[in-house]
Design a protein around this motif. Structure first.
Motif, mmCIF file in Angstrom:
data_model
loop_
_atom_site.group_PDB
_atom_site.id
_atom_site.type_symbol
_atom_site.label_atom_id
_atom_site.label_comp_id
_atom_site.label_asym_id
_atom_site.label_seq_id
_atom_site.Cartn_x
_atom_site.Cartn_y
_atom_site.Cartn_z
ATOM 1 N N GLU A 29 0.788 -1.226 0.000
ATOM 2 C CA GLU A 29 0.000 0.000 0.000
ATOM 3 C C GLU A 29 0.823 1.280 0.000
ATOM 4 O O GLU A 29 0.272 2.358 -0.204
ATOM 5 N N LYS A 30 2.127 1.177 0.184
ATOM 6 C CA LYS A 30 2.900 2.405 0.398
ATOM 7 C C LYS A 30 3.043 3.268 -0.855
ATOM 8 O O LYS A 30 3.324 4.461 -0.756
ATOM 9 N N GLY A 32 0.577 3.873 -3.000
ATOM 10 C CA GLY A 32 -0.681 4.553 -3.297
ATOM 11 C C GLY A 32 -1.448 3.979 -4.465
ATOM 12 O O GLY A 32 -2.458 4.549 -4.876
ATOM 13 N N PRO A 65 -5.695 3.881 3.521
ATOM 14 C CA PRO A 65 -4.477 4.682 3.445
ATOM 15 C C PRO A 65 -4.533 5.641 2.260
ATOM 16 O O PRO A 65 -5.356 5.467 1.348
ATOM 17 N N TRP A 66 -3.650 6.629 2.259
ATOM 18 C CA TRP A 66 -3.569 7.538 1.111
ATOM 19 C C TRP A 66 -3.335 6.726 -0.146
ATOM 20 O O TRP A 66 -2.560 5.768 -0.168
ATOM 21 N N ASN A 67 -4.056 7.072 -1.228
ATOM 22 C CA ASN A 67 -3.892 6.312 -2.468
ATOM 23 C C ASN A 67 -4.205 7.181 -3.681
ATOM 24 O O ASN A 67 -4.786 8.264 -3.556
ATOM 25 N N SER A 517 5.005 11.685 -1.344
ATOM 26 C CA SER A 517 3.922 10.805 -0.890
ATOM 27 C C SER A 517 4.227 10.174 0.466
ATOM 28 O O SER A 517 3.311 9.910 1.250
ATOM 29 N N ARG A 521 1.697 10.254 3.650
ATOM 30 C CA ARG A 521 1.262 9.087 4.418
ATOM 31 C C ARG A 521 1.538 9.267 5.906
ATOM 32 O O ARG A 521 0.698 8.976 6.753
ATOM 33 N N TRP A 522 2.747 9.753 6.228
ATOM 34 C CA TRP A 522 3.137 9.912 7.641
ATOM 35 C C TRP A 522 2.182 10.880 8.348
ATOM 36 O O TRP A 522 1.699 10.612 9.451
ATOM 37 N N ARG A 524 -0.859 11.901 7.383
ATOM 38 C CA ARG A 524 -2.253 11.434 7.338
ATOM 39 C C ARG A 524 -2.539 10.432 8.447
ATOM 40 O O ARG A 524 -3.622 10.425 9.038
ATOM 41 N N GLU A 525 -1.557 9.576 8.744
ATOM 42 C CA GLU A 525 -1.737 8.553 9.781
ATOM 43 C C GLU A 525 -1.759 9.142 11.190
ATOM 44 O O GLU A 525 -2.234 8.498 12.124
#
Length: 616
Positions: A29-30, A32, A65-67, A517, A521-522, A524-525
């Motif tokens: 998933e990392k 996106g 997760p961000w995508n 990105s 992700r960091w 957003r979590e």
């Protein structure tokens, strides 16, 4: 261009193959482009017989997760059981932070699902076909081709006065008059917040008033829907073609599928198909009594004739709807079979700079005149193949034509309706010759004018630059990844967002933007409020928020800034905020680049500069 398309297809296939090999949740998933460990949460029927299925995380307390799986993206959905090899193709039809909806033509059957972004070979084939037609085309196609390739000069008639249907400013009206005077090609250059799509919508309605039929397009489904929304309250006969799942639900009434479904003749077609099915079943049914010789064959022929008549009737309904339309709206790489041999007086490509050049050719084949609208000073089209990008594939047709013909074919909009003047001024001077002007309605607006904030933001500045130089907040390469993050900078972003929320700014009025990105992700979590939007600069192009916090990430001893050196990316980031802009970055790393050195000087000149030590 054919060579570049081939390289791009190869790069996309290689990237997707690598992503598909990653099985673990964290690894897969990392990037996106993949979502894993999903289950069905809901389903419904959509237009065209599609099944619309909503997926959520198996652990329903988790957000997605961000995508990069946007509405309209082609996807492959597969069974997560390693012993199963089943896959189903679909299209993303809706999404939010908790769920994603996919449209399928066949029902996917599994306990746990994985969704991967798919390559779009159909679009590439349509682009190749359009270029081949243009290459050998005669008549008007050949004339437009030669103008696009710089081998023939575009022609203009004398501009005529127009009676505006909606209130516009002087630069917007001038752009419309100019575009209407073009015999071949015109460009509307719309810097951030200048009402480009509003101008394009007025142009389309003016053209229809003059008796012209218009093909209105954009490279993305979101872009087409944005344009269609602007046109929807005008007195125009509109038809939106394309996969129903890729079109906003609020605009479904304009889709070809919906218009066909509501046509009185469709009921007759349905009855004809039903009768054909009944006759076919009767012909196949076993009976004790021996049928008359040739009876079964006669019934099958009758069923076949009924189906052919029904299909012919159905095609006639579609033809009537398209022929009556003033404006047909579609993505630039529409299905050519739907339009058959139809051509249009005017072809419009909105957001033209977000399309590679081959993506524009299908529209060029269908129009007597072309208008491109966009901003070549913002991000260029996304290109995966580095080799193709280096050779020129990332330069849009609009940018190339602006470079070739300049003011001969271009008019620029100059009044913007989004940003406080202090937010606007730097981009105006760097990218638009200092010509942008903030409308009186936004020139001095600020955070305290929001009803939910008021006096709590009395002393809140319009712009703040937080310089992290000297704090040893070094960037990091994401573990086993390709993207960079800056944890210390991320923590400061979270603190700033929480402070804004406490001040009364609504979560949906705040955006956090970063070029990387991994940083997205960091952050957003770790944000407690799900309503705050966190995305890359690329993902936020064309959008706006009341407040924007930018995390630039790069901080190293070598002054390396990577793709921040493409200053158009920073132009996008700096022009998303309406009332409040916070930029966090390391001046020691960034300042070696002329653009960022001037940006820092600008922040100092408006007393927006501060050091990180003031916030620790």
């Amino acid at each position: 261009m054919r060579q570049w398309l081939g390289w791009e297809a190869e790069a996309e296939r290689e990237r997707l193959a690598i992503r598909r090999q990653l099985r673990g949740n964290k690894d897969a998933e990392k990037y996106g482009e993949t979502l894993v460990d999903l289950v069905m949460a809901d389903h419904r029927s959509g237009l065209g017989g599609f099944s619309l299925i909503t997926f959520v995380k198996r652990n329903r307390t988790l957000a997605l997760p961000w995508n990069r799986l946007r509405v309209g993206s082609p996807v492959v959905v597969s069974d997560e059981d390693p012993n199963e090899n089943q896959e189903w193709t679909g299209v993303v039809s809706a999404r939010n932070q908790q769920s994603i909806e996919v449209a399928f033509s066949e029902w996917p059957e599994a306990n746990r699902f994985r969704i991967d972004l798919a390559s779009d070979e159909v679009t590439r084939l349509r682009q190749l076909s359009a270029m081949q037609t243009a290459e050998f085309g005669k008549g008007r196609v050949a004339q437009l081709r030669d103008i696009i390739l710089g081998e023939r000069e575009p022609q203009f008639d004398a501009e005529k006065p127009i009676e505006l249907i909606n209130k516009l400013n002087a630069s917007q009206e001038e752009a419309i008059r100019f575009a209407l005077s073009s015999r071949d090609l015109a460009i509307i250059h719309g810097p951030p917040g200048t009402g480009k799509t509003t101008t394009v919508a007025e142009l389309i309605e003016q053209a229809v008033r003059q008796g012209q039929r218009v093909l209105a397009t954009a490279p993305s489904n979101a872009g087409v829907d944005n344009l269609l929304e602007r046109l929807s309250n005008r007195k125009l006969r509109l038809v939106r073609i394309g996969h129903p799942a890729r079109i906003q639900e609020s605009l479904q009434c304009f889709t070809l599928d919906s218009l066909v479904e509501s046509d009185p003749g469709t009921k007759v077609v349905g009855e004809m198909y039903k009768e054909a099915e009944q006759i076919a079943r009767k012909a196949s049914k076993f009976t004790r009594a021996k049928p008359q010789p040739g009876a079964r064959q006669d019934m099958r022929q009758e069923a076949r004739r009924l189906r052919e008549d029904a299909r012919r009737f159905e095609r006639q309904i579609i033809a009537n709807i398209l022929d009556r339309a003033d404006v047909v709206c579609a993505t630039t790489t529409f299905d050519p079979e739907v339009l058959e041999a139809r051509t249009f007086d005017l072809g419009v490509i909105d957001e033209a700079c977000q399309s590679t050049e081959p993506g524009c050719w299908p529209v060029l084949l269908r129009a007597n005149r072309i208008v491109l609208a966009g901003d070549h000073c913002q991000l260029p089209p996304t290109v995966l193949s580095d080799k193709a990008a280096r050779e020129g594939f990332s330069m849009s047709m609009m940018e190339r034509l602006v470079n070739r013909y300049g003011k001969q074919v271009t008019r620029r909009l100059s009044v913007q309706y989004r940003m406080n003047e202090r937010i606007m001024n730097f981009s105006s001077s760097q990218f638009y010759d200092g010509a942008l002007e903030a409308d009186a309605s936004v020139k001095d607006h600020q955070l305290k004018d929001l009803p939910s904030v008021g006096a709590k933001a009395e002393s809140e500045p319009i712009v703040t630059m937080i310089d992290t130089a000297g704090a040893s907040w070094d960037e990091e390469l994401e573990p086993d990844g390709e993207s960079k993050c800056n944890v210390h900078e991320g923590k400061l972003v979270v603190e700033q967002v929480e402070r804004l929320l406490e001040m009364g700014v609504k979560a949906e009025e705040i955006a956090v933007i970063s070029p990387y990105s991994a940083q997205v992700r960091w952050i957003r979590e770790r944000l407690r409020s799900a309503g705050v939007e966190v995305d890359t600069v690329d993902g936020f192009q064309g959008r706006e928020k009341e407040v924007v916090v930018i995390s630039l990430v790069r901080s190293n001893a070598n002054g390396e800034i990577g793709f921040l050196a493409d200053t158009r990316r920073m132009n996008v980031a700096l022009t998303r905020a309406k009332r409040r802009l916070i930029v966090i970055g390391d001046s020691a790393t960034l300042g070696g680049h002329e653009f960022y050195a001037e940006l820092l000087q600008y922040f100092e000149s408006i007393e927006a500069y501060s050091t990180v030590w003031e916030f620790l």
